[in-house]
Write a protein that holds these residues in place. Structure first.
Motif, mmCIF file in Angstrom:
data_model
loop_
_atom_site.group_PDB
_atom_site.id
_atom_site.type_symbol
_atom_site.label_atom_id
_atom_site.label_comp_id
_atom_site.label_asym_id
_atom_site.label_seq_id
_atom_site.Cartn_x
_atom_site.Cartn_y
_atom_site.Cartn_z
ATOM 1 N N MET A 4 -43.621 -28.721 11.110
ATOM 2 C CA MET A 4 -43.210 -29.894 11.874
ATOM 3 C C MET A 4 -42.312 -29.425 13.015
ATOM 4 O O MET A 4 -41.261 -28.850 12.806
ATOM 5 N N SER A 5 -42.739 -29.669 14.213
ATOM 6 C CA SER A 5 -41.993 -29.183 15.367
ATOM 7 C C SER A 5 -41.355 -30.349 16.111
ATOM 8 O O SER A 5 -42.035 -31.270 16.550
ATOM 9 N N THR A 6 -40.029 -30.326 16.210
ATOM 10 C CA THR A 6 -39.295 -31.351 16.950
ATOM 11 C C THR A 6 -38.253 -30.660 17.802
ATOM 12 O O THR A 6 -37.793 -29.564 17.493
ATOM 13 N N SER A 7 -37.871 -31.314 18.878
ATOM 14 C CA SER A 7 -36.870 -30.726 19.759
ATOM 15 C C SER A 7 -35.508 -30.747 19.077
ATOM 16 O O SER A 7 -35.169 -31.692 18.361
ATOM 17 N N PRO A 8 -34.701 -29.680 19.245
ATOM 18 C CA PRO A 8 -33.378 -29.631 18.602
ATOM 19 C C PRO A 8 -32.434 -30.679 19.169
ATOM 20 O O PRO A 8 -32.542 -31.086 20.329
ATOM 21 N N VAL A 9 -31.515 -31.123 18.329
ATOM 22 C CA VAL A 9 -30.512 -32.084 18.770
ATOM 23 C C VAL A 9 -29.415 -31.319 19.513
ATOM 24 O O VAL A 9 -28.934 -30.292 19.032
ATOM 25 N N PRO A 10 -29.003 -31.771 20.711
ATOM 26 C CA PRO A 10 -27.905 -31.102 21.422
ATOM 27 C C PRO A 10 -26.679 -31.018 20.533
ATOM 28 O O PRO A 10 -26.369 -31.950 19.777
ATOM 29 N N ARG A 11 -25.965 -29.905 20.629
ATOM 30 C CA ARG A 11 -24.818 -29.673 19.757
ATOM 31 C C ARG A 11 -23.818 -30.823 19.817
ATOM 32 O O ARG A 11 -23.255 -31.225 18.787
ATOM 33 N N SER A 12 -23.622 -31.364 20.996
ATOM 34 C CA SER A 12 -22.634 -32.432 21.156
ATOM 35 C C SER A 12 -23.065 -33.736 20.491
ATOM 36 O O SER A 12 -22.247 -34.631 20.289
ATOM 37 N N GLU A 13 -24.350 -33.843 20.139
ATOM 38 C CA GLU A 13 -24.862 -35.077 19.544
ATOM 39 C C GLU A 13 -25.121 -34.964 18.047
ATOM 40 O O GLU A 13 -25.585 -35.913 17.417
ATOM 41 N N LEU A 14 -24.834 -33.799 17.466
ATOM 42 C CA LEU A 14 -25.069 -33.625 16.036
ATOM 43 C C LEU A 14 -24.184 -34.584 15.233
ATOM 44 O O LEU A 14 -23.017 -34.783 15.547
ATOM 45 N N ASN A 15 -24.779 -35.148 14.194
ATOM 46 C CA ASN A 15 -24.115 -36.213 13.430
ATOM 47 C C ASN A 15 -23.825 -35.729 12.007
ATOM 48 O O ASN A 15 -24.681 -35.808 11.124
ATOM 49 N N LEU A 16 -22.613 -35.243 11.778
ATOM 50 C CA LEU A 16 -22.232 -34.754 10.456
ATOM 51 C C LEU A 16 -22.216 -35.872 9.404
ATOM 52 O O LEU A 16 -22.727 -35.680 8.295
ATOM 53 N N PRO A 17 -21.628 -37.057 9.707
ATOM 54 C CA PRO A 17 -21.651 -38.131 8.709
ATOM 55 C C PRO A 17 -23.070 -38.502 8.271
ATOM 56 O O PRO A 17 -23.304 -38.787 7.093
ATOM 57 N N LEU A 18 -24.020 -38.508 9.201
ATOM 58 C CA LEU A 18 -25.409 -38.827 8.852
ATOM 59 C C LEU A 18 -25.953 -37.808 7.859
ATOM 60 O O LEU A 18 -26.573 -38.177 6.846
ATOM 61 N N ALA A 19 -25.725 -36.535 8.136
ATOM 62 C CA ALA A 19 -26.248 -35.486 7.264
ATOM 63 C C ALA A 19 -25.610 -35.544 5.881
ATOM 64 O O ALA A 19 -26.303 -35.497 4.856
ATOM 65 N N VAL A 20 -24.280 -35.658 5.829
ATOM 66 C CA VAL A 20 -23.589 -35.654 4.540
ATOM 67 C C VAL A 20 -23.927 -36.898 3.727
ATOM 68 O O VAL A 20 -24.202 -36.816 2.511
ATOM 69 N N THR A 21 -23.926 -38.049 4.366
ATOM 70 C CA THR A 21 -24.242 -39.290 3.651
ATOM 71 C C THR A 21 -25.658 -39.257 3.087
ATOM 72 O O THR A 21 -25.899 -39.686 1.950
ATOM 73 N N SER A 22 -26.603 -38.742 3.852
ATOM 74 C CA SER A 22 -27.982 -38.644 3.379
ATOM 75 C C SER A 22 -28.078 -37.723 2.172
ATOM 76 O O SER A 22 -28.790 -38.014 1.203
ATOM 77 N N LEU A 23 -27.359 -36.608 2.212
ATOM 78 C CA LEU A 23 -27.361 -35.680 1.080
ATOM 79 C C LEU A 23 -26.724 -36.304 -0.153
ATOM 80 O O LEU A 23 -27.145 -36.040 -1.287
ATOM 81 N N MET A 24 -25.701 -37.121 0.052
ATOM 82 C CA MET A 24 -25.048 -37.791 -1.072
ATOM 83 C C MET A 24 -26.010 -38.757 -1.783
ATOM 84 O O MET A 24 -25.868 -39.035 -2.981
ATOM 85 N N LYS A 25 -26.990 -39.235 -1.049
ATOM 86 C CA LYS A 25 -27.953 -40.175 -1.627
ATOM 87 C C LYS A 25 -29.065 -39.468 -2.392
ATOM 88 O O LYS A 25 -29.759 -40.092 -3.197
ATOM 89 N N GLY A 26 -29.252 -38.174 -2.133
ATOM 90 C CA GLY A 26 -30.311 -37.442 -2.821
ATOM 91 C C GLY A 26 -30.854 -36.300 -1.974
ATOM 92 O O GLY A 26 -30.259 -35.919 -0.961
ATOM 93 N N VAL A 27 -31.995 -35.779 -2.391
ATOM 94 C CA VAL A 27 -32.610 -34.650 -1.690
ATOM 95 C C VAL A 27 -33.093 -35.091 -0.313
ATOM 96 O O VAL A 27 -33.654 -36.181 -0.148
ATOM 97 N N VAL A 28 -32.863 -34.242 0.682
ATOM 98 C CA VAL A 28 -33.378 -34.487 2.030
ATOM 99 C C VAL A 28 -34.558 -33.544 2.253
ATOM 100 O O VAL A 28 -34.431 -32.325 2.081
#
Length: 207
Positions: free
Chosen positions: A1-25
């Motif tokens: 699956m090829s997608t363009s990388p998210v610019p460093r300034s736009e990376l969303n740590l709360p999104l990543a951590v919250t998603s992991l707290m809900k289960g496997v990503v």
């Protein structure tokens, strides 16, 4: 699956951590979260370490999840309460996981396809030898359906909506069923097979 990388300034740590707290990503099921999660691995580990967790990720297989840190790796001071409960598997649940792990290894060796799909009938055929003798066909089917349901609940099988009674073996199974775990199950299978008079080759679970 090829997608363009998210610019460093736009990376969303709360999104990543919250998603992991809900289960496997999964990369295939959660592509937007995955784009933030991969480049934020170091920050995620620092963030969740304070609550006794660590990030387990396999970019090549496309999955990530949170795992409890061993007690001796937790921060100094008072013990951190366990957030991820230990799951005690029944004997037949362990057998089914071992058989699914073997089938996944065989699929990888045969064609390298990233998806390994089994029908309900194939799973029934795999596990039938290890169910209690004397069970009626209806009783056996109910037992297998209950086993499949539990493995789906654990996240190691995913029912495919586009295919009736078909299940994909989730590749995260490789992170939980390693050689040491398989060796332990194999020993139990050999004893069980001997009691039932099943040839050892049929009880083999290594892949």
């Amino acid at each position: 699956m090829s997608t363009s990388p998210v610019p460093r300034s736009e990376l969303n740590l709360p999104l990543a951590v919250t998603s992991l707290m809900k289960g496997v990503v999964y990369e295939d099921l959660h592509p937007q979260v995955w784009r933030h999660l991969v480049p934020l691995q170091a920050q995620i580990r620092d963030h969740v370490a304070v609550i006794g967790l660590t990030l387990a990720i396999d970019p090549s297989e496309g999955y990530a999840f949170l795992r409890q840190l061993p007690d001796d790796e937790n921060a100094e001071g008072a013990a951190v309460p366990r957030l991820i409960p230990r799951r005690q598997l029944t004997f037949h649940q362990s057998i089914l996981l071992a058989l699914l792990r073997k089938r996944l290894a065989e699929s990888d060796a045969a064609d390298g396809d990233t998806r390994c799909v089994l029908t309900r009938e194939q799973i029934l055929e795999m596990i039938t030898l290890f169910l209690p003798a004397g069970s009626t066909e209806a009783r056996m089917t109910d037992q297998v359906d209950a086993l499949i349901g539990k493995v789906v609940e654990l996240g190691f099988l995913r029912r495919l909506k586009e295919q009736d009674d078909s299940y994909e073996i989730r590749r995260i199974l490789k992170a939980f069923v390693d050689a040491q775990w398989l060796a332990g199950v194999q020993e139990g299978l050999q004893r069980y097979a001997a009691e039932l008079g099943i040839p050892t080759a049929q009880g083999e679970t290594h892949g």
